[in-house]
Design a protein around this motif. Structure first.
Motif, PDB file in Angstrom:
ATOM      1  N   TYR A 115      -4.818 -44.693  41.262  1.00 49.06           N
ATOM      2  CA  TYR A 115      -4.146 -43.521  40.717  1.00 49.06           C
ATOM      3  C   TYR A 115      -5.053 -42.904  39.658  1.00 49.06           C
ATOM      4  CZ  TYR A 115      -0.032 -45.761  42.780  1.00 49.06           C
ATOM      5  OH  TYR A 115       0.854 -46.369  43.644  1.00 49.06           O
ATOM      6  N   PRO A 116      -5.870 -41.888  40.012  1.00 44.44           N
ATOM      7  CA  PRO A 116      -6.726 -41.223  39.019  1.00 44.44           C
ATOM      8  C   PRO A 116      -5.876 -40.584  37.925  1.00 44.44           C
ATOM      9  CG  PRO A 116      -7.338 -40.606  41.257  1.00 44.44           C
ATOM     10  CD  PRO A 116      -6.031 -41.329  41.358  1.00 44.44           C
ATOM     11  N   ASN A 117      -6.486 -40.438  36.727  1.00 43.07           N
ATOM     12  CA  ASN A 117      -5.708 -39.846  35.633  1.00 43.07           C
ATOM     13  C   ASN A 117      -5.491 -38.346  35.815  1.00 43.07           C
ATOM     14  OD1 ASN A 117      -8.189 -38.739  34.991  1.00 43.07           O
ATOM     15  ND2 ASN A 117      -8.328 -39.647  32.952  1.00 43.07           N
ATOM     16  N   THR A 118      -6.027 -37.788  36.892  1.00 46.55           N
ATOM     17  CA  THR A 118      -5.766 -36.379  37.215  1.00 46.55           C
ATOM     18  C   THR A 118      -4.534 -36.212  38.108  1.00 46.55           C
ATOM     19  OG1 THR A 118      -7.342 -36.588  39.051  1.00 46.55           O
ATOM     20  CG2 THR A 118      -8.172 -35.669  36.982  1.00 46.55           C
ATOM     21  N   THR A 119      -3.888 -37.339  38.473  1.00 41.23           N
ATOM     22  CA  THR A 119      -2.669 -37.260  39.278  1.00 41.23           C
ATOM     23  C   THR A 119      -1.600 -36.498  38.498  1.00 41.23           C
ATOM     24  OG1 THR A 119      -3.207 -39.408  40.247  1.00 41.23           O
ATOM     25  CG2 THR A 119      -0.965 -38.587  40.576  1.00 41.23           C
ATOM     26  N   LYS A 120      -0.990 -35.522  39.111  1.00 42.74           N
ATOM     27  CA  LYS A 120      -0.055 -34.636  38.404  1.00 42.74           C
ATOM     28  C   LYS A 120       1.375 -35.160  38.447  1.00 42.74           C
ATOM     29  CE  LYS A 120      -2.828 -31.231  37.150  1.00 42.74           C
ATOM     30  NZ  LYS A 120      -4.124 -31.833  37.457  1.00 42.74           N
ATOM     31  N   LEU A 121       2.055 -34.976  37.308  1.00 41.94           N
ATOM     32  CA  LEU A 121       3.474 -35.315  37.224  1.00 41.94           C
ATOM     33  C   LEU A 121       4.309 -34.380  38.093  1.00 41.94           C
ATOM     34  CD1 LEU A 121       5.816 -36.904  35.990  1.00 41.94           C
ATOM     35  CD2 LEU A 121       5.678 -35.426  33.973  1.00 41.94           C
ATOM     36  N   GLY A 122       3.909 -33.131  38.181  1.00 46.68           N
ATOM     37  CA  GLY A 122       4.623 -32.177  39.029  1.00 46.68           C
ATOM     38  C   GLY A 122       5.697 -31.394  38.292  1.00 46.68           C
ATOM     39  N   GLU A 123       6.502 -30.670  39.063  1.00 45.75           N
ATOM     40  CA  GLU A 123       7.547 -29.815  38.485  1.00 45.75           C
ATOM     41  C   GLU A 123       8.759 -30.657  38.083  1.00 45.75           C
ATOM     42  OE1 GLU A 123       6.909 -26.764  37.821  1.00 45.75           O
ATOM     43  OE2 GLU A 123       4.991 -26.793  38.847  1.00 45.75           O
ATOM     44  N   PRO A 124       9.512 -30.174  37.073  1.00 45.52           N
ATOM     45  CA  PRO A 124       9.317 -28.903  36.364  1.00 45.52           C
ATOM     46  C   PRO A 124       8.371 -28.998  35.167  1.00 45.52           C
ATOM     47  CG  PRO A 124      11.358 -29.895  35.663  1.00 45.52           C
ATOM     48  CD  PRO A 124      10.797 -30.815  36.720  1.00 45.52           C
ATOM     49  N   THR A 125       7.899 -30.199  34.806  1.00 47.14           N
ATOM     50  CA  THR A 125       7.075 -30.340  33.612  1.00 47.14           C
ATOM     51  C   THR A 125       5.802 -29.512  33.684  1.00 47.14           C
ATOM     52  OG1 THR A 125       7.922 -32.547  33.120  1.00 47.14           O
ATOM     53  CG2 THR A 125       5.780 -31.981  32.196  1.00 47.14           C
ATOM     54  N   CYS A 126       5.081 -29.604  34.814  1.00 44.20           N
ATOM     55  CA  CYS A 126       3.797 -28.905  34.917  1.00 44.20           C
ATOM     56  C   CYS A 126       3.958 -27.393  34.941  1.00 44.20           C
ATOM     57  CB  CYS A 126       3.032 -29.386  36.149  1.00 44.20           C
ATOM     58  SG  CYS A 126       2.494 -31.110  36.024  1.00 44.20           S
ATOM     59  N   GLY A 127       5.148 -26.906  35.237  1.00 45.32           N
ATOM     60  CA  GLY A 127       5.393 -25.476  35.187  1.00 45.32           C
ATOM     61  C   GLY A 127       5.754 -24.995  33.800  1.00 45.32           C
ATOM     62  N   ALA A 128       6.166 -25.933  32.932  1.00 40.01           N
ATOM     63  CA  ALA A 128       6.601 -25.564  31.591  1.00 40.01           C
ATOM     64  C   ALA A 128       5.519 -25.791  30.539  1.00 40.01           C
ATOM     65  CB  ALA A 128       7.855 -26.360  31.215  1.00 40.01           C
ATOM     66  N   ILE A 129       4.782 -26.897  30.658  1.00 40.76           N
ATOM     67  CA  ILE A 129       3.704 -27.204  29.721  1.00 40.76           C
ATOM     68  C   ILE A 129       2.485 -27.653  30.527  1.00 40.76           C
ATOM     69  CG2 ILE A 129       5.248 -27.833  27.824  1.00 40.76           C
ATOM     70  CD1 ILE A 129       4.827 -30.735  28.484  1.00 40.76           C
ATOM     71  N   ALA A 130       1.354 -27.786  29.873  1.00 41.86           N
ATOM     72  CA  ALA A 130       0.113 -28.129  30.572  1.00 41.86           C
ATOM     73  C   ALA A 130       0.175 -29.536  31.148  1.00 41.86           C
ATOM     74  CB  ALA A 130      -1.066 -28.028  29.611  1.00 41.86           C
ATOM     75  N   CYS A 131      -0.319 -29.696  32.367  1.00 42.84           N
ATOM     76  CA  CYS A 131      -0.498 -31.013  32.978  1.00 42.84           C
ATOM     77  C   CYS A 131      -1.995 -31.183  33.222  1.00 42.84           C
ATOM     78  CB  CYS A 131       0.274 -31.126  34.291  1.00 42.84           C
ATOM     79  SG  CYS A 131       2.048 -31.430  34.078  1.00 42.84           S
ATOM     80  N   VAL A 132      -2.644 -31.961  32.371  1.00 38.82           N
ATOM     81  CA  VAL A 132      -4.091 -32.133  32.460  1.00 38.82           C
ATOM     82  C   VAL A 132      -4.418 -33.532  32.965  1.00 38.82           C
ATOM     83  CG1 VAL A 132      -6.277 -32.043  31.218  1.00 38.82           C
ATOM     84  CG2 VAL A 132      -4.416 -30.495  30.574  1.00 38.82           C
ATOM     85  N   THR A 133      -4.015 -34.533  32.212  1.00 41.94           N
ATOM     86  CA  THR A 133      -4.230 -35.919  32.639  1.00 41.94           C
ATOM     87  C   THR A 133      -2.918 -36.688  32.522  1.00 41.94           C
ATOM     88  OG1 THR A 133      -4.875 -36.642  30.408  1.00 41.94           O
ATOM     89  CG2 THR A 133      -6.637 -35.916  31.901  1.00 41.94           C
ATOM     90  N   SER A 134      -2.865 -37.833  33.174  1.00 44.77           N
ATOM     91  CA  SER A 134      -1.658 -38.650  33.155  1.00 44.77           C
ATOM     92  C   SER A 134      -2.056 -40.121  33.144  1.00 44.77           C
ATOM     93  CB  SER A 134      -0.776 -38.357  34.368  1.00 44.77           C
ATOM     94  OG  SER A 134      -1.464 -38.699  35.560  1.00 44.77           O
ATOM     95  N   GLU A 135      -1.092 -40.970  32.881  1.00 51.51           N
ATOM     96  CA  GLU A 135      -1.295 -42.410  32.888  1.00 51.51           C
ATOM     97  C   GLU A 135      -0.115 -43.067  33.590  1.00 51.51           C
ATOM     98  OE1 GLU A 135      -1.806 -46.144  29.741  1.00 51.51           O
ATOM     99  OE2 GLU A 135      -1.598 -44.092  29.007  1.00 51.51           O
ATOM    100  N   VAL A 136      -0.393 -44.055  34.419  1.00 49.20           N
ATOM    101  CA  VAL A 136       0.682 -44.781  35.092  1.00 49.20           C
ATOM    102  C   VAL A 136       1.278 -45.787  34.106  1.00 49.20           C
ATOM    103  CG1 VAL A 136       1.294 -46.332  36.974  1.00 49.20           C
ATOM    104  CG2 VAL A 136      -0.377 -44.517  37.354  1.00 49.20           C
ATOM    105  N   LYS A 137       2.581 -45.697  33.879  1.00 49.99           N
ATOM    106  CA  LYS A 137       3.258 -46.600  32.962  1.00 49.99           C
ATOM    107  C   LYS A 137       3.990 -47.722  33.694  1.00 49.99           C
ATOM    108  CE  LYS A 137       2.246 -44.688  29.016  1.00 49.99           C
ATOM    109  NZ  LYS A 137       1.457 -45.417  28.005  1.00 49.99           N
ATOM    110  N   ALA A 138       4.388 -47.476  34.953  1.00 47.50           N
ATOM    111  CA  ALA A 138       5.124 -48.488  35.714  1.00 47.50           C
ATOM    112  C   ALA A 138       5.012 -48.148  37.197  1.00 47.50           C
ATOM    113  CB  ALA A 138       6.595 -48.540  35.280  1.00 47.50           C
TER     114      ALA A 138
END
Length: 407
Positions: free
Chosen positions: A184-207
């Motif tokens: 899971y690269p850190n560029t994997t996107k969380l998706g909508e609706p978060t990425c439509g409301a604020i920036a989605c640049v990098t992410s981290e897998v928590k579980a």
């Protein structure tokens, strides 16, 4: 028992067993023990020359359930001629209703005729019902990591083992049944609706869940893409003004539960909530302003019956939905909680300062009231079905573990 350990009244200081691990340094990066509570097993990583032995022992008696063949972890990475002090660790992973033990270490593999040596995290997988005094692992997997990627961590992700490093370039899941890896690269996107409301640049897998990874967006928000999103599971008292509902922070996971913080609607202490990793549902919450809770450094635990969750100075009753904050105040010391029994009796340490050492305490999670333990008594760092696990001062280098029966 050779050693009599002063302990809370719920435990018998004269009945149990103990084991010393003299090889463990003070700055160990891997945890040399794990508990598989369903099987009643305690796993200890012992050193034998330059190799290590995994011993799975009965939690009540200390009798050997199985032992591993000697294991040589990958060679520690060297920087300017000095070896990085990284130590192997053990994790319990529960996947598809079965318990596994994972022995892991970071280092450089030996390479071969066609491949150059590379940085890896090696994981040896043992089902907890393995037998024999010199057992082979069911799977040996190597997770490639970038050179100089920092200290690695391997932990129970909830639906497999989750491996990550300080650099955060990617996370990797290990299927305990098959040994298969998923990246899971850190560029994997969380998706909508978060990425439509604020920036989605990098992410981290928590579980890890049966329906995908729980991603935490670097600037706020978390969830399983296409399944649930934190903006739709806001806890009571958290702000939804402007974009606040998209800016929650998932700090870490504990056995399929996420511990997250939210801005309070009244701008007071933050709202801290526990979310179910599979659904995002809020299971409990409280108001608190603890000091920084960092993944890996904050003690956390879940009672065996799954009702009580501890995360540093936070405690939650997942049945009643109530939470407690022991972050301290002008008049009280912060308490770091270590373990909890099924009846809601928790144990921890009230932090000291320049004039006072830390003091062991017991906390009733039915009332939320902490009480000091008797002078010299030690709190259990693990609460198991038949015993509590304690770590009294070792007579020499390393650590000493004592497993004492319940009264």
């Amino acid at each position: 028992m050779k050693l009599k350990v002063p302990v809370p009244q719920a435990f018998d200081s004269t009945e149990g067993w103990q084991e010393a691990l003299p090889w463990v340094p003070e700055d160990a990066t891997g945890r040399p023990y794990a508990a598989a509570s369903g099987a009643g097993v305690v796993a200890l990583l012992k050193k034998q020359g330059s190799s290590y032995i995994l011993e799975a022992r009965d939690e009540a008696t200390g009798a050997l359930r199985f032992g591993s063949k000697p294991w040589h972890p990958p060679k520690p990475q060297e920087i300017t001629g000095k070896a990085v002090v990284e130590t192997p660790g053990v994790e319990t992973v529960r996947q598809d209703g079965r318990e596994y033990l994972a022995v892991w270490a970071q280092g450089t593999d030996s390479g071969d005729a066609l491949s150059k040596p590379q940085q890896v995290v090696e994981v040896d997988i043992y089902p907890v019902d393995t037998s024999g005094a010199s057992a082979s692992p069911a799977h040996v997997v190597q997770v490639p990591v970038d050179t100089y990627s920092g200290v690695a961590r391997a932990r129970d992700g909830g639906a497999g083992l989750l491996v990550s490093t300080d650099s955060g370039d990617e996370s990797v899941s290990v299927d305990m049944r098959t040994g298969h890896l998923k990246h899971y690269p850190n560029t994997t996107k969380l998706g909508e609706p978060t990425c439509g409301a604020i920036a989605c640049v990098t992410s981290e897998v928590k579980a890890l869940t049966a329906r995908g990874p729980v991603l935490a967006n670097s600037v706020g928000g978390f969830g399983v893409p296409g399944v649930w999103n934190s903006s739709r599971v806001v806890p009571h008292g958290a702000s939804t003004h402007d974009y606040e509902q998209y800016k929650s922070t998932a700090h870490f996971a504990v056995s399929g539960h996420l511990v997250a913080s939210w801005t309070a609607a009244d701008n007071g202490d933050d709202i801290w909530a526990v979310h179910n990793a599979e659904t995002g549902r809020v299971e409990a919450s409280t108001r608190c302003s603890p000091s920084d809770l960092s993944e890996g450094d904050t003690p956390s635990a879940l009672s065996l019956n799954g009702r009580y969750l501890l995360a540093g100075p936070l405690a939650f009753d997942l049945t009643s939905g109530k939470g407690y904050c022991f972050a301290g105040s002008k008049a009280s010391r912060q308490i770091l909680l270590l373990s909890a029994d099924d009846d809601g009796q928790a144990y921890g340490v009230a932090q000291g300062d320049d004039t006072a050492a830390g003091a062991p305490v017991a906390v009733s999670l039915s009332t939320g009231h902490p009480k000091p333990l008797a002078h010299g008594a030690q709190p259990p760092f693990l609460s198991l079905r038949t015993v509590g696990a304690f770590s009294p001062p070792a007579d020499g280098p390393g650590v000493l573990f004592a497993f004492l029966r319940r009264q």
